[in-house]
Write a protein that holds these residues in place. Structure first.
Motif, PDB file in Angstrom:
ATOM      1  N   GLY A 415       0.756  -1.151   0.072  1.00 37.59           N
ATOM      2  CA  GLY A 415      -0.031   0.076   0.112  1.00 37.59           C
ATOM      3  C   GLY A 415       0.759   1.167   0.049  1.00 37.59           C
ATOM      4  N   LEU A 416       1.463   1.519  -1.048  1.00 34.72           N
ATOM      5  CA  LEU A 416       2.610   2.649  -0.865  1.00 34.72           C
ATOM      6  C   LEU A 416       1.679   3.873  -1.680  1.00 34.72           C
ATOM      7  CD1 LEU A 416       5.007   3.783  -0.472  1.00 34.72           C
ATOM      8  CD2 LEU A 416       6.177   3.062  -2.435  1.00 34.72           C
ATOM      9  N   ALA A 417       1.393   3.782  -2.755  1.00 36.61           N
ATOM     10  CA  ALA A 417       0.622   4.674  -3.655  1.00 36.61           C
ATOM     11  C   ALA A 417      -0.104   4.345  -4.881  1.00 36.61           C
ATOM     12  CB  ALA A 417       1.733   5.731  -4.138  1.00 36.61           C
ATOM     13  N   SER A 418      -1.171   5.049  -5.175  1.00 34.53           N
ATOM     14  CA  SER A 418      -2.290   4.732  -6.167  1.00 34.53           C
ATOM     15  C   SER A 418      -2.478   6.063  -6.933  1.00 34.53           C
ATOM     16  CB  SER A 418      -3.398   4.126  -5.963  1.00 34.53           C
ATOM     17  OG  SER A 418      -3.114   2.813  -5.477  1.00 34.53           O
ATOM     18  N   LEU A 452       8.612  17.744  -1.093  1.00 37.10           N
ATOM     19  CA  LEU A 452       8.130  18.819   0.209  1.00 37.10           C
ATOM     20  C   LEU A 452       6.830  17.619   0.707  1.00 37.10           C
ATOM     21  CD1 LEU A 452       5.334  19.959  -0.878  1.00 37.10           C
ATOM     22  CD2 LEU A 452       6.842  22.010  -1.370  1.00 37.10           C
ATOM     23  N   MET A 453       6.250  16.975  -0.096  1.00 36.10           N
ATOM     24  CA  MET A 453       5.241  15.910   0.204  1.00 36.10           C
ATOM     25  C   MET A 453       5.591  15.039   1.325  1.00 36.10           C
ATOM     26  SD  MET A 453       3.272  15.506  -3.487  1.00 36.10           S
ATOM     27  CE  MET A 453       2.212  14.073  -2.835  1.00 36.10           C
ATOM     28  N   PRO A 454       4.764  14.541   2.254  1.00 33.44           N
ATOM     29  CA  PRO A 454       5.068  13.084   2.997  1.00 33.44           C
ATOM     30  C   PRO A 454       4.771  11.969   1.976  1.00 33.44           C
ATOM     31  CG  PRO A 454       2.814  14.084   3.325  1.00 33.44           C
ATOM     32  CD  PRO A 454       3.377  15.185   2.690  1.00 33.44           C
ATOM     33  N   TYR A 455       5.923  11.123   2.075  1.00 33.96           N
ATOM     34  CA  TYR A 455       6.164   9.984   1.229  1.00 33.96           C
ATOM     35  C   TYR A 455       6.108   8.762   2.048  1.00 33.96           C
ATOM     36  CZ  TYR A 455       7.799   6.851  -2.446  1.00 33.96           C
ATOM     37  OH  TYR A 455       7.792   5.664  -3.184  1.00 33.96           O
ATOM     38  N   GLY A 456       5.355   7.630   1.848  1.00 32.84           N
ATOM     39  CA  GLY A 456       5.565   6.464   2.671  1.00 32.84           C
ATOM     40  C   GLY A 456       4.274   5.715   2.380  1.00 32.84           C
ATOM     41  N   PHE A 463       6.070   2.013   6.856  1.00 32.55           N
ATOM     42  CA  PHE A 463       5.694   3.139   7.512  1.00 32.55           C
ATOM     43  C   PHE A 463       6.575   4.237   7.952  1.00 32.55           C
ATOM     44  CE2 PHE A 463       7.144  -0.582  10.065  1.00 32.55           C
ATOM     45  CZ  PHE A 463       8.294  -0.189  10.711  1.00 32.55           C
ATOM     46  N   GLY A 464       6.212   5.406   8.432  1.00 35.59           N
ATOM     47  CA  GLY A 464       7.170   6.440   8.471  1.00 35.59           C
ATOM     48  C   GLY A 464       6.894   7.347   7.314  1.00 35.59           C
ATOM     49  N   ARG A 465       7.377   8.357   7.306  1.00 39.45           N
ATOM     50  CA  ARG A 465       7.255   9.228   5.956  1.00 39.45           C
ATOM     51  C   ARG A 465       8.480  10.240   5.822  1.00 39.45           C
ATOM     52  NH1 ARG A 465       3.784   6.561   5.523  1.00 39.45           N
ATOM     53  NH2 ARG A 465       1.442   6.731   5.191  1.00 39.45           N
ATOM     54  N   GLU A 466       8.820  10.025   4.593  1.00 43.49           N
ATOM     55  CA  GLU A 466       9.945  11.078   3.968  1.00 43.49           C
ATOM     56  C   GLU A 466       9.379  12.369   3.605  1.00 43.49           C
ATOM     57  OE1 GLU A 466      11.789   8.911   0.748  1.00 43.49           O
ATOM     58  OE2 GLU A 466      13.060   7.697   2.148  1.00 43.49           O
TER      59      GLU A 466
END
Length: 485
Positions: A415-418, A452-456, A463-466
């Motif tokens: 479940g990373l991104a869609s 600059l967006m949260p990514y994770g 889990f956690g965000r870059e």
């Protein structure tokens, strides 16, 4: 003692990627790995791994540097800003290095550098505005004589384990926020792409980073495991496969981690989508970097009423994607990271065809290059349909109702991104609410990302965000302070 020259091109097998310990470049005392040009397969460097004793010395130095104290917030921001200037000045050399050791095209290499500059500058801003919160303690009974607030304080030594598919910007997404927060960082780059990290570290030192606050560690699972045995390593940031992430997490115990792991990335095309806008984005997201991005479009879900039209348009677009030598200015899809990786992807394609899938675009593997491949009639029991391909392969799958598309996305453990292309706000909001992923991008593909967006991710994607603002909060802890008058 040899050093890594930030101004030299990575073109000779005589170049050695050394360890960075306490501000000095030191030859590794353990096994070595030959770094190859990913297209020609010619050796361009050797990375010398650290011995157990060298790892201990490295952590001693990093911990001591942290205890001495990082520069103040303003100066940390200034160091990162100076590093951005130096990276821009060394753009040409860095681009050549990334092209050679990662197999990137010129466009992707320059994109990597431009995004790294944004990451550095954003981290510099965060260093200067790092703050806590006022706690309204006077609102509690009998506490009117008190004040309270929080501070965000650094954790200590951070171990950053980074991947090959973004050898500059993903490395910087871990290093720069950690330094901005006041931590010491030990970065362990992929053994496939260590040269860029060494040059990045050289630039940070040149920008004024005090010795010991950044270390470079080379090696594989052994060196990561050995470093994690030392409890002074307070935080582990990892980007890579879910399997390796699980192994690292199991050793972390109560220490904090950030995990950006595997994925099967879906993008949805609704029947009202603007195909002329959507499909070129899908092609770019599926085939640039040879599909070696966790959010590269692997599964394209298309509403049945426009399915035939999408298949025809995608076939024409994918046939036109230039592939091969990343040194050619027009190339979009270059080599995979290793010949073994290319062989695996080729085998998965052949397996899918043998089980009934149709290959509309593609061709024979050429060394580490797998031509852009388009598949239809893919089922969930094929590896291309249920595992992360991590290669230039896109499968088109029809659906009828939106519920069917959402269920297909949510059926995987990842479940990373869609992404979803639609002009119906009801469908867009339904996707935002129901897709079990870390990011939903409306009228963009799954690979849409701004630094600059949260990514994770969620589920087995980690889990956690870059993203510097979000990462710096992960890399600090909150300390409450109260004052009684």
């Amino acid at each position: 003692m040899s050093t890594i020259n930030a101004n030299s091109a990575a073109t000779s097998s005589s170049e050695t990627c050394h360890l960075l310990i306490n501000g000095e470049w030191v030859e590794g005392a353990a096994e070595t790995v030959t770094v190859l040009d990913k297209y020609s397969q010619e050796p361009i460097a050797v990375a010398a791994s650290a011995s157990d004793d060298q790892i201990a010395v490295m952590i001693d130095a990093a911990h001591a540097a942290f205890k001495r104290g990082a520069p103040d917030n303003y100066e940390r921001g200034s160091i990162l800003e100076r590093a951005a200037v130096l990276i821009e000045e060394n753009r040409e050399d860095l681009a050549r290095t990334i092209q050679a050791e990662a197999g990137f095209t010129r466009s992707d290499a320059n994109g990597e550098i431009s995004r790294c500059l944004q990451t550095l500058r954003l981290s510099a801003e965060e260093a200067r505005r790092l703050s806590g919160d006022v706690v309204p303690i006077a609102g509690a009974p009998g506490q009117s004589h008190r004040m309270a607030f929080t501070l965000r304080v650094p954790l200590g030594v951070v171990l950053a384990v980074t991947p090959f598919n973004s050898p500059l910007n993903t490395v910087m997404h871990k290093v720069a926020p950690a330094l901005a927060a006041g931590n010491a960082v030990i970065v362990k780059p992929s053994s496939n792409t260590p040269i860029t990290t060494c040059k990045m570290a050289k630039i940070l030192l040149q920008a004024g980073l005090p010795k010991g606050l950044l270390s470079v560690l080379h090696g594989g699972a052994r060196v990561v495991g050995k470093a994690m045995e030392d409890q002074r390593v307070r935080f582990i940031a990892f980007t890579g496969s879910t399997e390796v992430g699980r192994a690292i997490q199991s050793k972390a115990d109560l220490r904090r981690t950030q995990m950006e792991l595997g994925s099967i990335a879906f993008t949805i095309i609704n029947d009202d989508a603007d195909l002329d806008m959507a499909l070129p984005k899908v092609v770019s997201a599926g085939f640039r970097k040879a599909g070696q991005v966790c959010t590269s479009v692997q599964m394209l879900l298309v509403q049945r009423s426009v399915y035939d039209n999408v298949v025809a348009k995608m076939t024409d677009l994918v046939k036109a994607v230039p592939f091969g030598d990343p040194g050619n200015e027009t190339t979009v899809t270059g080599p995979l990271i290793t010949i073994d990786a290319a062989i695996r992807v080729e085998e998965w394609i052949k397996e899918a065809v043998a089980k009934g899938a149709r290959q509309l675009v593609g061709g024979p593997r050429e060394g580490a290059v797998v031509p852009p491949t388009l598949l239809v009639d893919v089922s969930a029991d094929m590896r291309v349909g249920c595992q992360e391909v991590f290669g230039p392969v896109v499968s088109i799958i029809p659906f009828d109702a939106m519920d069917e598309a959402f269920d297909r996305v949510n059926s995987t453990p990842y479940g990373l991104a869609s992404g979803i292309f639609t002009n119906r706000m009801s469908d867009a909001f339904a996707a935002v609410r129901r897709l079990e992923v870390g990011g939903v991008h409306v009228n963009e593909t799954s690979s849409s990302r701004v630094d600059l967006m949260p990514y994770g991710g969620s589920k087995d994607s980690g889990f956690g965000r870059e993203g510097p603002h979000y990462a710096i909060h992960e890399l600090t802890e909150e300390r409450v302070v109260s004052i009684t008058a």
